[in-house]
Design a protein around this motif. Structure first.
Motif, mmCIF file in Angstrom:
data_model
loop_
_atom_site.group_PDB
_atom_site.id
_atom_site.type_symbol
_atom_site.label_atom_id
_atom_site.label_comp_id
_atom_site.label_asym_id
_atom_site.label_seq_id
_atom_site.Cartn_x
_atom_site.Cartn_y
_atom_site.Cartn_z
ATOM 1 N N THR A 104 6.688 -4.145 -10.672
ATOM 2 C CA THR A 104 6.747 -5.583 -10.392
ATOM 3 C C THR A 104 6.533 -6.588 -11.524
ATOM 4 O O THR A 104 7.222 -7.609 -11.520
ATOM 5 C CB THR A 104 5.452 -6.046 -9.394
ATOM 6 O OG1 THR A 104 4.113 -5.868 -10.273
ATOM 7 C CG2 THR A 104 5.291 -5.130 -8.209
ATOM 8 N N ARG A 227 -2.995 -8.340 -1.664
ATOM 9 C CA ARG A 227 -1.646 -8.402 -1.796
ATOM 10 C C ARG A 227 -1.446 -7.092 -1.542
ATOM 11 O O ARG A 227 -2.055 -6.083 -2.017
ATOM 12 C CB ARG A 227 -1.227 -9.026 -2.965
ATOM 13 C CG ARG A 227 -1.367 -10.539 -3.034
ATOM 14 C CD ARG A 227 -0.637 -11.056 -4.259
ATOM 15 N NE ARG A 227 -1.659 -10.536 -5.468
ATOM 16 C CZ ARG A 227 -2.441 -11.263 -6.056
ATOM 17 N NH1 ARG A 227 -2.936 -12.589 -5.409
ATOM 18 N NH2 ARG A 227 -3.342 -10.839 -7.239
ATOM 19 N N PRO A 228 0.016 -6.721 -1.021
ATOM 20 C CA PRO A 228 0.339 -5.392 -0.766
ATOM 21 C C PRO A 228 0.284 -4.310 -2.133
ATOM 22 O O PRO A 228 -0.129 -3.341 -1.934
ATOM 23 C CB PRO A 228 1.890 -5.312 -0.198
ATOM 24 C CG PRO A 228 2.008 -6.671 0.122
ATOM 25 C CD PRO A 228 0.990 -7.446 -0.430
ATOM 26 N N ALA A 229 0.612 -5.090 -3.361
ATOM 27 C CA ALA A 229 0.476 -4.517 -4.764
ATOM 28 C C ALA A 229 -0.894 -4.067 -5.060
ATOM 29 O O ALA A 229 -1.143 -2.719 -5.271
ATOM 30 C CB ALA A 229 0.998 -5.003 -5.764
ATOM 31 N N GLU A 267 3.310 -4.220 5.321
ATOM 32 C CA GLU A 267 2.065 -3.634 4.183
ATOM 33 C C GLU A 267 2.533 -2.199 4.193
ATOM 34 O O GLU A 267 2.182 -1.569 3.103
ATOM 35 C CB GLU A 267 0.929 -3.921 4.569
ATOM 36 C CG GLU A 267 0.680 -5.546 4.426
ATOM 37 C CD GLU A 267 -0.702 -6.162 5.079
ATOM 38 O OE1 GLU A 267 -1.031 -7.329 4.510
ATOM 39 O OE2 GLU A 267 -1.137 -5.406 5.829
ATOM 40 N N ALA A 270 5.689 -1.112 2.607
ATOM 41 C CA ALA A 270 5.569 -1.327 1.133
ATOM 42 C C ALA A 270 4.783 -0.318 0.377
ATOM 43 O O ALA A 270 5.289 0.247 -0.758
ATOM 44 C CB ALA A 270 5.183 -2.772 0.955
ATOM 45 N N PHE A 276 7.338 -3.494 -3.773
ATOM 46 C CA PHE A 276 6.653 -4.857 -3.630
ATOM 47 C C PHE A 276 7.343 -5.913 -4.089
ATOM 48 O O PHE A 276 8.404 -6.048 -5.124
ATOM 49 C CB PHE A 276 5.411 -4.552 -4.457
ATOM 50 C CG PHE A 276 4.501 -3.491 -4.158
ATOM 51 C CD1 PHE A 276 3.930 -2.984 -2.990
ATOM 52 C CD2 PHE A 276 4.574 -2.217 -5.145
ATOM 53 C CE1 PHE A 276 3.286 -2.173 -2.686
ATOM 54 C CE2 PHE A 276 4.041 -1.022 -4.739
ATOM 55 C CZ PHE A 276 3.327 -0.775 -3.359
#
Length: 848
Positions: A104, A227-229, A267, A270, A276
């Motif tokens: 990311t 957050r997804p990350a 989610e 991802a 992401f």
């Protein structure tokens, strides 16, 4: 880094820096390596490789040939992001610079460092979403992630009660405590680990599944969803290298806003696909503020960045403390030159290890500054503060508070110009931290790990029989060293300190091992009361003294103990205990007869049927060996043969027997019980000399005797030769070869070997002489085979032969395989007229 002449790496955690420092020391030697963190400094004079936390890393790279920044995506973090952004922009190696981090970060790197090359390292293993699961359904080797201390403690307590416990990892723990807790999990002492999001970075664990107890956390400003990350950073702890992992949520872990804890489809996609949203901004704070005055310093620290990819960092704790003390004015009086301004700013940068917030931390910094503004802090003062904090008494929260205080003083002692006798005070701080870390680890283990339950939970699996169950001298019963109860007489009593959940596990463990426990108890009791004793002549004997008679019980193999009259004077309670102990002792001694007991029990099974029941009862009556012609096999349907094989019954050419009973132990025991009065061989050799009465388990072989299973081995080898010859098409008059070498190796003489083989239907032919003029070894003597006799049963549907005459087909020639020659069934021509006259007379009789 080790491939260059020098280097430096900045890590996000002190724990990671220490781990890599140990690895580099093993490669390059301690004299070449330095470890620099906020709380620890190991810097040899000629160090070439520096392992640092990002905050302690030189912002210009320090002139090293190689420089790296680990987890560079933390540049987007609200609290510490500006530190990583500064190192990303300014830390450079002479020969090579590496920025390690999430994909990311790639757009930001390309924009801020245009000449950087990007290399990807994809995950080798697969990460799979498994949905929600209750705590009781979580698989072993799982990590449960929570985002508050209260929830961590709650989950760990539940795991202690139902799964034997869990290791606990939180950001507030010292590195030593965290390592000890991780080792508790890695060693397999517990199968679960409960952690905050601190598990997502810097911990390489043998985790197969990650369960989220919550999907939201307080980030210092507000409660928000991960957050997804961030989810992927934590879920990625499941699986290692090429070992796949899974992630999900914990059912009943709590609700946020009335909604259950569940991942959304986006989610899950991802995380599983590792895709992401890229970072769009990195936090930045002026790394080179001016120190003309406090006002100028604050203004520079609040300066806005010029690059569009950068964003002004939120107010961190150090800037908040600086502004708070400047507003109060009392602590900042007299700070009127750049030197004092710089020193005051360095004091405000003391990390808030206690997590008390800006207000309380500002008061601590003010007290520290009052000592620092005049010069150094005295060694006696620092030693006294460290001494106050090294007390190891108290609960978990108390010890964590003291550890945080020690970490603050460890940071203070590492500053080059803050403390007198700096090295000595730093060593004291490290020693106090180690001592408190050990105490905290012990407290966490005592509270959240029930070693007894953990041992029992592991033992309830397929390896339960491998648990070390022991009866102590004081009748305590322990499993792997952990007490689970005691024996009162021959009754197991669960440890009264056990919880209701543990009682079930302990009873289950005791049930699995009670036979061995009772046997040990009985052996001890009998040895204490009566000394060594044996079974002989159908009784329990101690030397020449009879202790008890063995009377017939429900069956021959379940004898009843009748105590000797000589022991009648014993107290009734003591006599009852001794009799009970003897019964348990006898049950253990009768274990070698278990195969025969199983056959006896199977005879009462309705599945056996009357034909098999008759055979089984015959085997029991003959003590496990019966001649085939006396076994009544003709009445046993073929579909019942597997039932017999399961019981260990072997149907041979001449005998039906149980191989497990052809050993000295069972034979001697049957003799001692008086069940089998035949002589017994203590070593049960394969071949012995014959006599008038053969020992149990043998059959005659001429003037010798052979054990029945060894005889069947010879017959089987001969039949294999016969089948092999038939398959090769050699069905002529020469027969097939049978080697006597196997019998000779057992001890059979050639004559006795031929006699034994004759009983099984094998006949040795005449030697085949070589043709005249031929040379070479002689051909093997051919053998033939003919079934010796059929199983005892009259043929159904055929009349018996007439008296004084022969049965039909009797005396007719046979082939070598035993079948009759059809050509020989025709009557001689001379008998035809007599047959015709008999038929004509019969016709006249019918007409009349």
């Amino acid at each position: 880094m080790c491939g260059h002449s020098s280097g430096a790496i900045g890590f996000p955690l002190r724990l990671l820096a220490r781990e890599v420092y140990d690895k580099v020391c093993a490669m390059k030697g301690e004299a070449a390596c330095a470890l620099i963190t906020g709380e620890e400094r190991i810097e040899p004079p000629n160090a070439r490789y520096f392992l640092c936390t990002a905050e302690a890393m030189p912002r210009d790279g320090g002139g090293h040939a190689f420089v790296a920044l680990d987890e560079a995506q933390i540049a987007a973090d609200r609290e510490r992001g500006h530190i990583f952004t500064d190192r990303l922009l300014n830390a450079r190696g002479r020969e090579e610079t590496m920025l390690l981090g999430s994909a990311t970060l790639e757009p930001m790197v390309r924009a801020l460092v245009p000449d950087a090359s990007v290399e990807e390292r994809p995950r080798f293993s697969v990460l799979t979403h498994t949905g929600s699961a209750k705590l009781s359904r979580l698989p072993p080797r799982s990590a449960i992630v929570a985002f508050s201390v209260e929830q961590v403690y709650q989950v760990a307590e539940l795991l202690r009660r139902f799964r034997g416990g869990a290791a606990v990892v939180m950001g507030a723990l010292s590195p030593q405590t965290r390592n000890r807790q991780v080792e508790l999990f890695q060693s397999g002492e517990v199968d679960y680990i409960v952690a905050t999001d601190a598990i997502g970075m810097g911990l390489n664990l043998d985790v197969r599944h990650v369960a989220f107890a919550s999907l939201s956390k307080f980030d210092g400003v507000r409660q928000r969803r991960l957050r997804p990350a961030e989810m992927a950073q934590i879920a990625g702890r499941a699986g290692r290298h090429q070992t796949d992992g899974s992630f999900g949520t914990m059912a009943g872990g709590g609700r946020r806003g009335g909604a259950p804890i569940e991942f959304t489809e986006d989610e899950v996609f991802a995380i599983e696909q590792h895709r992401f949203a890229p970072l769009t901004k990195l936090y930045w704070r002026n790394p080179e503020p001016r120190f003309d005055s406090l006002e100028r310093l604050i203004a520079d620290l609040e300066m806005r960045p010029r690059e569009e990819q950068l964003k002004a960092a939120p107010q961190a704790i150090d800037l908040a403390v600086l502004k708070r003390l400047h507003e109060l004015g009392e602590a900042t009086k007299g700070i009127d030159n750049p030197g004092l301004v710089r020193r005051f700013w360095e004091t405000c940068q003391l990390p808030d290890f206690r997590q008390h917030g800006p207000e309380a931390h500002a008061r601590f910094v003010a007290r520290l500054w009052s000592d620092l503004r005049g010069g150094h802090i005295g060694a006696d003062f620092v030693a006294a503060r460290i001494g106050e904090l090294r007390n190891t008494s108290g609960d978990i929260d108390t010890l964590q508070g003291r550890l945080a205080g020690i970490r603050s003083w460890a940071y203070i002692c590492q500053r080059p110009d803050w403390v007198l006798a700096r090295d000595e005070m730093a060593a004291r701080a490290r020693a106090a931290e180690a001592k408190l870390s050990d105490a905290l680890h012990q407290k966490l283990t005592e509270r959240f790990v029930n070693r007894r339950t953990a041992v029992l939970m592991r033992g309830m699996g397929k390896d339960a029989g491998l648990l070390r169950v022991k009866l102590e001298d004081d009748d305590r019963v322990t499993v792997e060293g952990q007490p689970i109860g005691h024996l009162e007489g021959f009754r197991f009593v669960v440890d009264d300190t056990a919880s209701n959940e543990d009682r079930k596990l302990m009873l289950a463990a005791a049930e699995k091992h009670m036979p061995a426990l009772l046997a040990a108890k009985a052996q001890k009791l009998v040895a204490d009361e009566l000394g060594d004793q044996v079974i002989a002549k159908g009784a329990l004997m101690r030397g020449d003294q009879k202790v008890a008679d063995l009377e017939r019980g429900k069956s021959v193999l379940s004898p009843r103990i009748a105590m000797s009259k000589d022991l009648g004077a014993l107290d009734p309670v003591h006599r009852s205990r001794l009799e009970e102990g003897l019964q348990v002792w006898l049950a253990e001694k009768l274990a070698p007869l278990a195969p025969l007991k199983a056959i006896e029990d199977a005879a009462g099974d309705p599945e056996a049927g009357s034909e098999v029941r008759a055979l089984l009862l015959t085997l029991v009556d003959r003590n496990g060996t019966v001649r085939r012609e006396e076994a009544g096999l003709a009445h046993v349907p073929k579909e019942k043969r597997p039932f017999l094989r399961k019981l260990g019954v072997f149907i041979g050419s001449l005998d039906v027997f149980v191989p497990a009973l052809l050993k000295p132990g069972p034979r001697l025991l049957l003799k001692a019980l008086g069940i089998d009065r035949r002589p017994v061989r203590e070593s049960m050799e394969a071949v012995i000399e014959g006599g008038k009465q053969l020992p149990a388990g043998y059959r005659r072989a001429g003037k010798q005797a052979i054990r029945v299973d060894m005889a069947e081995k010879l017959f089987r080898a001969a039949h294999e030769q016969r089948v092999k010859a038939q398959a090769a098409g050699d069905k002529g008059a020469l027969g097939f070869p049978v080697t006597a070498a196997l019998g000779t190796s057992m001890g059979l003489s050639p004559d006795n070997f031929r006699s034994l083989m004759k009983d099984a239907g094998f006949r040795q032919g005449q030697p085949v002489e070589l043709a005249q003029g031929a040379y070479g070894p002689p051909r093997p003597t051919p053998w033939t085979w003919r079934a010796p006799r059929r199983d005892s049963m009259k043929p159904r549907g055929k009349r018996p032969p007439r008296s004084g005459g022969k049965a039909r087909g009797q005396g007719k020639p046979r082939r070598e395989d035993g079948s009759r020659d059809k050509r020989s069934t025709q009557r001689p021509a001379a008998n035809q007229p007599a047959t015709g006259k008999a038929l004509a007379g019969l016709a006249d009789l019918l007409k009349n």
